[in-house]
Design a protein around this motif. Structure first.
Motif, mmCIF file in Angstrom:
data_model
loop_
_atom_site.group_PDB
_atom_site.id
_atom_site.type_symbol
_atom_site.label_atom_id
_atom_site.label_comp_id
_atom_site.label_asym_id
_atom_site.label_seq_id
_atom_site.Cartn_x
_atom_site.Cartn_y
_atom_site.Cartn_z
ATOM 1 N N ASN A 87 0.822 -1.217 0.000
ATOM 2 C CA ASN A 87 0.000 0.000 0.000
ATOM 3 C C ASN A 87 0.855 1.266 0.000
ATOM 4 O O ASN A 87 0.606 2.212 0.765
ATOM 5 N N ASP A 88 1.881 1.285 -0.855
ATOM 6 C CA ASP A 88 2.784 2.431 -1.010
ATOM 7 C C ASP A 88 3.557 2.769 0.267
ATOM 8 O O ASP A 88 3.982 3.902 0.469
ATOM 9 N N ILE A 89 3.714 1.781 1.143
ATOM 10 C CA ILE A 89 4.561 1.926 2.334
ATOM 11 C C ILE A 89 5.687 0.905 2.223
ATOM 12 O O ILE A 89 5.445 -0.294 2.081
ATOM 13 N N ILE A 90 6.924 1.406 2.245
ATOM 14 C CA ILE A 90 8.094 0.526 2.156
ATOM 15 C C ILE A 90 8.663 0.330 3.559
ATOM 16 O O ILE A 90 9.164 1.273 4.171
ATOM 17 N N VAL A 132 8.469 5.658 3.651
ATOM 18 C CA VAL A 132 9.530 4.714 4.002
ATOM 19 C C VAL A 132 9.644 4.626 5.525
ATOM 20 O O VAL A 132 9.724 5.654 6.209
ATOM 21 N N VAL A 133 9.605 3.410 6.041
ATOM 22 C CA VAL A 133 9.779 3.181 7.483
ATOM 23 C C VAL A 133 11.005 2.288 7.663
ATOM 24 O O VAL A 133 11.008 1.135 7.233
ATOM 25 N N LEU A 134 12.039 2.842 8.282
ATOM 26 C CA LEU A 134 13.276 2.099 8.518
ATOM 27 C C LEU A 134 13.369 1.701 9.983
ATOM 28 O O LEU A 134 13.200 2.526 10.880
ATOM 29 N N ASP A 135 13.622 0.412 10.215
ATOM 30 C CA ASP A 135 13.724 -0.083 11.587
ATOM 31 C C ASP A 135 14.933 -1.006 11.707
ATOM 32 O O ASP A 135 15.432 -1.522 10.706
ATOM 33 N N VAL A 136 15.392 -1.187 12.927
ATOM 34 C CA VAL A 136 16.527 -2.075 13.206
ATOM 35 C C VAL A 136 16.120 -3.046 14.302
ATOM 36 O O VAL A 136 15.925 -2.653 15.454
ATOM 37 N N GLU A 137 15.927 -4.302 13.911
ATOM 38 C CA GLU A 137 15.596 -5.366 14.867
ATOM 39 C C GLU A 137 14.465 -4.940 15.814
ATOM 40 O O GLU A 137 14.543 -5.103 17.031
ATOM 41 N N ASN A 138 13.413 -4.340 15.210
ATOM 42 C CA ASN A 138 12.212 -3.912 15.948
ATOM 43 C C ASN A 138 12.500 -2.873 17.025
ATOM 44 O O ASN A 138 11.802 -2.804 18.047
ATOM 45 N N TYR A 139 13.527 -2.059 16.812
ATOM 46 C CA TYR A 139 13.869 -1.009 17.776
ATOM 47 C C TYR A 139 12.698 -0.063 17.993
ATOM 48 O O TYR A 139 12.393 0.324 19.131
ATOM 49 N N ARG A 140 12.038 0.349 16.914
ATOM 50 C CA ARG A 140 10.968 1.348 17.033
ATOM 51 C C ARG A 140 9.817 0.840 17.903
ATOM 52 O O ARG A 140 9.258 1.583 18.709
ATOM 53 N N LYS A 141 9.460 -0.422 17.727
ATOM 54 C CA LYS A 141 8.375 -0.983 18.531
ATOM 55 C C LYS A 141 8.769 -1.032 20.003
ATOM 56 O O LYS A 141 7.972 -0.687 20.893
ATOM 57 N N ARG A 142 10.013 -1.446 20.286
ATOM 58 C CA ARG A 142 10.485 -1.513 21.673
ATOM 59 C C ARG A 142 10.558 -0.119 22.286
ATOM 60 O O ARG A 142 10.198 0.085 23.444
#
Length: 207
Positions: A87-90, A132-142
């Motif tokens: 849906n146009d989200i990378i 664009v959503v860039l994350d590292v090993e689910n850092y953002r969620k934590r």
């Protein structure tokens, strides 16, 4: 970048053959006509087939992978790059060693890389905008879970002391998490004050 040459009785036929082989659409390739071909005398003698070259255009995912590969190489970091588009989200997730260098202090490096990736992906303003959503090993969620707990603790302190509480400076993304976490609270409200990069959230009792 994949390139193939293809022939056909006409340019259109050659293009159709090439697209079928690559399983792509016309919008996904660049087309170079090498020879338009000719029917020859009486459509029989000296027939010459049309010949074209088509090259697969770089997709947004290709652009993201190339940019991150170059950045990681320059930082001497080996990481696995996982990219999904919907849906146009990378959504991009990195995993590996030295991930702390990618995250940076309170996610500042991560946010900067995400911003640069967005510029790379959306440099052609004629295309549909992609987030664009860039994350590292689910850092953002934590980090989000941590900030929600912080917001709840601060709300309790403010309610008990009846005095406003200023949180540490945060980036816009993290401030939004605090505001959202306390939006439905019956006793406290939030607002931001200060200038970047020292802008912070204040929690106070509702009047």
């Amino acid at each position: 970048m994949k390139t193939i040459e293809m022939t056909g009785k006409t340019v259109d036929e050659a293009l159709k053959n090439a697209l079928n082989e690559l399983k792509l659409t016309k919008e996904e390739v660049d087309i170079e006509i090498i020879d338009e071909g000719s029917k020859g005398i009486f459509n029989l003698i000296g027939n010459k087939p049309a010949r074209i070259k088509i090259t697969k255009k770089k997709s947004a995912i290709d652009e993201v992978e190339k940019f991150l590969t170059d950045v990681l190489k320059s930082m001497d970091i080996k990481a696995e790059i996982n990219i999904k588009e919907e849906n146009d989200i990378i959504n991009v997730n990195l995993s590996g060693e030295k991930m702390g260098l990618i995250i940076g202090y309170r996610g500042e490096t991560l946010d900067s890389l995400q911003y640069l990736l967005s510029l790379v992906v959306n440099k052609n303003h004629n295309n549909i905008y992609k987030k664009v959503v860039l994350d590292v090993e689910n850092y953002r969620k934590r980090r989000e879970e941590t900030l929600i707990k912080v917001a709840q603790k601060v709300a309790y302190k403010v309610r008990k002391s009846k005095r406003p509480y200023k949180l540490e400076p945060m980036n816009p993304y993290e401030r939004r998490i605090i505001h959202s976490a306390l939006q439905g609270n019956r006793y406290v409200e939030t607002y931001s004050e200060g200038s970047e990069p020292y802008r912070h959230v204040v929690v106070k009792l509702k009047k």
